[in-house]
Design a protein around this motif. Structure first.
Motif, PDB file in Angstrom:
ATOM      1  N   ALA A  61       6.172  15.723  -4.241  1.00 14.32           N
ATOM      2  CA  ALA A  61       4.913  15.614  -3.493  1.00 14.32           C
ATOM      3  C   ALA A  61       4.891  14.410  -2.562  1.00 14.32           C
ATOM      4  N   VAL A  62       5.830  13.493  -2.738  1.00 16.42           N
ATOM      5  CA  VAL A  62       5.870  12.283  -1.920  1.00 16.42           C
ATOM      6  C   VAL A  62       6.685  12.575  -0.667  1.00 16.42           C
ATOM      7  N   THR A  63       5.962  12.798   0.408  1.00 23.97           N
ATOM      8  CA  THR A  63       6.593  13.011   1.709  1.00 23.97           C
ATOM      9  C   THR A  63       6.054  11.965   2.676  1.00 23.97           C
ATOM     10  N   THR A  64       6.802  11.704   3.712  1.00 22.41           N
ATOM     11  CA  THR A  64       6.335  10.712   4.690  1.00 22.41           C
ATOM     12  C   THR A  64       5.043  11.191   5.350  1.00 22.41           C
ATOM     13  N   ARG A  65       4.907  12.467   5.558  1.00 21.15           N
ATOM     14  CA  ARG A  65       3.676  13.000   6.157  1.00 21.15           C
ATOM     15  C   ARG A  65       2.480  12.748   5.239  1.00 21.15           C
ATOM     16  N   ARG A  66       2.620  13.065   3.979  1.00 16.68           N
ATOM     17  CA  ARG A  66       1.505  12.846   3.031  1.00 16.68           C
ATOM     18  C   ARG A  66       1.200  11.368   2.879  1.00 16.68           C
ATOM     19  N   LEU A  67       2.246  10.552   2.829  1.00 11.27           N
ATOM     20  CA  LEU A  67       2.011   9.108   2.727  1.00 11.27           C
ATOM     21  C   LEU A  67       1.278   8.582   3.950  1.00 11.27           C
ATOM     22  N   ALA A  68       1.699   9.009   5.121  1.00 11.70           N
ATOM     23  CA  ALA A  68       1.048   8.560   6.357  1.00 11.70           C
ATOM     24  C   ALA A  68      -0.429   8.954   6.363  1.00 11.70           C
ATOM     25  N   GLU A  69      -0.707  10.161   5.915  1.00  9.35           N
ATOM     26  CA  GLU A  69      -2.106  10.602   5.841  1.00  9.35           C
ATOM     27  C   GLU A  69      -2.899   9.755   4.846  1.00  9.35           C
ATOM     28  N   ARG A  70      -2.309   9.512   3.693  1.00  7.14           N
ATOM     29  CA  ARG A  70      -3.031   8.767   2.642  1.00  7.14           C
ATOM     30  C   ARG A  70      -3.244   7.306   3.003  1.00  7.14           C
ATOM     31  N   GLU A 100      -3.414   6.237   6.040  1.00 10.34           N
ATOM     32  CA  GLU A 100      -4.133   6.252   7.319  1.00 10.34           C
ATOM     33  C   GLU A 100      -3.412   5.461   8.406  1.00 10.34           C
ATOM     34  N   TYR A 101      -2.105   5.628   8.417  1.00  9.46           N
ATOM     35  CA  TYR A 101      -1.257   5.095   9.481  1.00  9.46           C
ATOM     36  C   TYR A 101      -0.365   6.242   9.941  1.00  9.46           C
ATOM     37  N   LEU A 153       0.831  -1.202   0.000  1.00  9.82           N
ATOM     38  CA  LEU A 153       0.000   0.000   0.000  1.00  9.82           C
ATOM     39  C   LEU A 153       0.869   1.257   0.000  1.00  9.82           C
ATOM     40  N   ILE A 154       1.890   1.284   0.816  1.00 10.35           N
ATOM     41  CA  ILE A 154       2.787   2.442   0.874  1.00 10.35           C
ATOM     42  C   ILE A 154       3.422   2.679  -0.495  1.00 10.35           C
ATOM     43  N   VAL A 155       3.919   1.629  -1.108  1.00  7.96           N
ATOM     44  CA  VAL A 155       4.555   1.755  -2.424  1.00  7.96           C
ATOM     45  C   VAL A 155       3.539   2.212  -3.469  1.00  7.96           C
ATOM     46  N   ALA A 156       2.344   1.643  -3.438  1.00 15.23           N
ATOM     47  CA  ALA A 156       1.311   2.014  -4.417  1.00 15.23           C
ATOM     48  C   ALA A 156       0.912   3.479  -4.272  1.00 15.23           C
ATOM     49  N   ILE A 157       0.748   3.939  -3.045  1.00 12.74           N
ATOM     50  CA  ILE A 157       0.363   5.338  -2.821  1.00 12.74           C
ATOM     51  C   ILE A 157       1.510   6.273  -3.205  1.00 12.74           C
ATOM     52  N   ALA A 158       2.735   5.908  -2.860  1.00  7.33           N
ATOM     53  CA  ALA A 158       3.894   6.734  -3.239  1.00  7.33           C
ATOM     54  C   ALA A 158       3.974   6.842  -4.756  1.00  7.33           C
ATOM     55  N   ARG A 159       3.793   5.732  -5.411  1.00  6.54           N
ATOM     56  CA  ARG A 159       3.854   5.718  -6.879  1.00  6.54           C
ATOM     57  C   ARG A 159       2.731   6.575  -7.465  1.00  6.54           C
ATOM     58  N   GLU A 160       1.542   6.440  -6.929  1.00 10.97           N
ATOM     59  CA  GLU A 160       0.404   7.225  -7.408  1.00 10.97           C
ATOM     60  C   GLU A 160       0.654   8.722  -7.230  1.00 10.97           C
ATOM     61  N   LEU A 161       1.100   9.117  -6.042  1.00 13.26           N
ATOM     62  CA  LEU A 161       1.416  10.525  -5.801  1.00 13.26           C
ATOM     63  C   LEU A 161       2.497  11.034  -6.746  1.00 13.26           C
ATOM     64  N   ALA A 162       3.547  10.237  -6.919  1.00 10.19           N
ATOM     65  CA  ALA A 162       4.655  10.645  -7.787  1.00 10.19           C
ATOM     66  C   ALA A 162       4.201  10.789  -9.236  1.00 10.19           C
ATOM     67  N   GLU A 163       3.375   9.864  -9.704  1.00 13.42           N
ATOM     68  CA  GLU A 163       2.901   9.946 -11.093  1.00 13.42           C
ATOM     69  C   GLU A 163       1.969  11.136 -11.290  1.00 13.42           C
TER      70      GLU A 163
END
Length: 192
Positions: free
Chosen positions: A33-42, A44-45, A17-27
Motif C-alpha cells: 500500500a506504500v506507493t509514492t503517489r499515496r505518500l505524496a497525497e497523504r 500533501e506534497y 513526516l514521509i517516514v511516519a506516514i509510510a510506516r503508518e500505511l505499512a502497519e
C-alpha cells in the motif's frame, strides 16, 4: 535562525513526516500500500518533493528500518536493564525482541525481510543497525561460553529469535507455546 537553518529544519521535518506516514500505511495495510503517489497525497506534497527526499520506496523502507533498529535496540536495553542475573537478562532480551516483532510487523519486515538498500554486517553498515546488533551482543556475550565467539553466538541466537518471530507471525507456530519456546531457547543456547 538563518534562512538556511530554517530550510534544513523544514526538510528534516518533511523527511520525518514521509517516514511516519509510510510506516503508518505499512502497519495498517502492508508495504504494497506504500506507493509514492499515496505518500505524496497523504503528506500533501507533490511526488517530485517526495523524490527530493527519497529516491523511491526502497530508500523509504531503509529509513523505516533505521528507525526500527533504533527502537528495537532501546526496547532490548530497557528490558535487559530491569532483569537480575544472566538468565533473566537473556529471557528479557528474547521477549523484548519477539514483542517488538509482533507489535511492529511492517517495521520488522523493513528491518529484516525487505530490501531497503542497507548493508548489513559490513563496514559501511549504518550505525542504528550496528547498535541494534550490539544491544543483543551486550547481553549475549555473557552467556556465549568460552568455545564460541560472542559475535557468532549472537548471530545464531538472533537467527533463532528471527525464526520464532517469523514463524509465529505467519501462524506456523502456536502462539500459546511462545513462552515455552523462549525458555527452551535460553536453556539450550545460553551457558548459564
Amino acid at each position: 535562525m538563518s534562512v538556511q537553518e530554517r530550510k534544513q529544519r523544514e526538510r528534516a521535518d518533511r523527511e520525518r513526516l514521509i517516514v511516519a506516514i509510510a510506516r503508518e500505511l505499512a502497519e495498517q495495510q502492508g508495504w504494497d500500500a506504500v506507493t509514492t503517489r499515496r505518500l505524496a497525497e497523504r503528506i500533501e506534497y507533490s511526488q517530485p518533493v517526495l523524490y527530493s527526499h527519497f529516491n523511491g520506496k526502497r530508500e523509504i523502507i531503509g529509513a523505516v528500518a533505521l528507525q526500527g533498529a533504533t527502537e528495537l535496540a532501546a526496547a532490548i536495553r530497557n528490558a535487559t536493564s530491569k532483569a537480575d542475573g544472566p538468565r533473566e537478562r537473556v529471557t528479557a532480551l528474547a521477549q523484548a525482541y519477539l514483542d517488538y516483532a509482533a507489535r511492529h510487523p511492517a517495521v520488522y519486515d523493513a528491518l529484516f525481510q525487505l530490501d531497503g538498500g542497507l548493508p548489513y554486517a559490513q563496514e559501511d553498515t549504518p550505525e542504528p543497525l550496528k547498535d541494534a546488533f550490539a544491544s543483543l551482543q551486550e547481553t549475549l556475550a555473557d552467556v556465549a561460553g568460552d568455545t564460541v565467539h560472542p559475535g557468532m553466538f549472537t548471530e545464531v541466537f538472533w537467527a533463532s529469535l528471527h525464526g520464532l518471530a517469523t514463524l509465529t507471525r505467519t501462524r506456523r507456530l502456536l502462539p500459546a507455546d511462545a513462552a515455552e519456546r523462549v525458555e527452551l531457547l535460553v536453556d539450550r543456547l545460553a551457558v548459564l
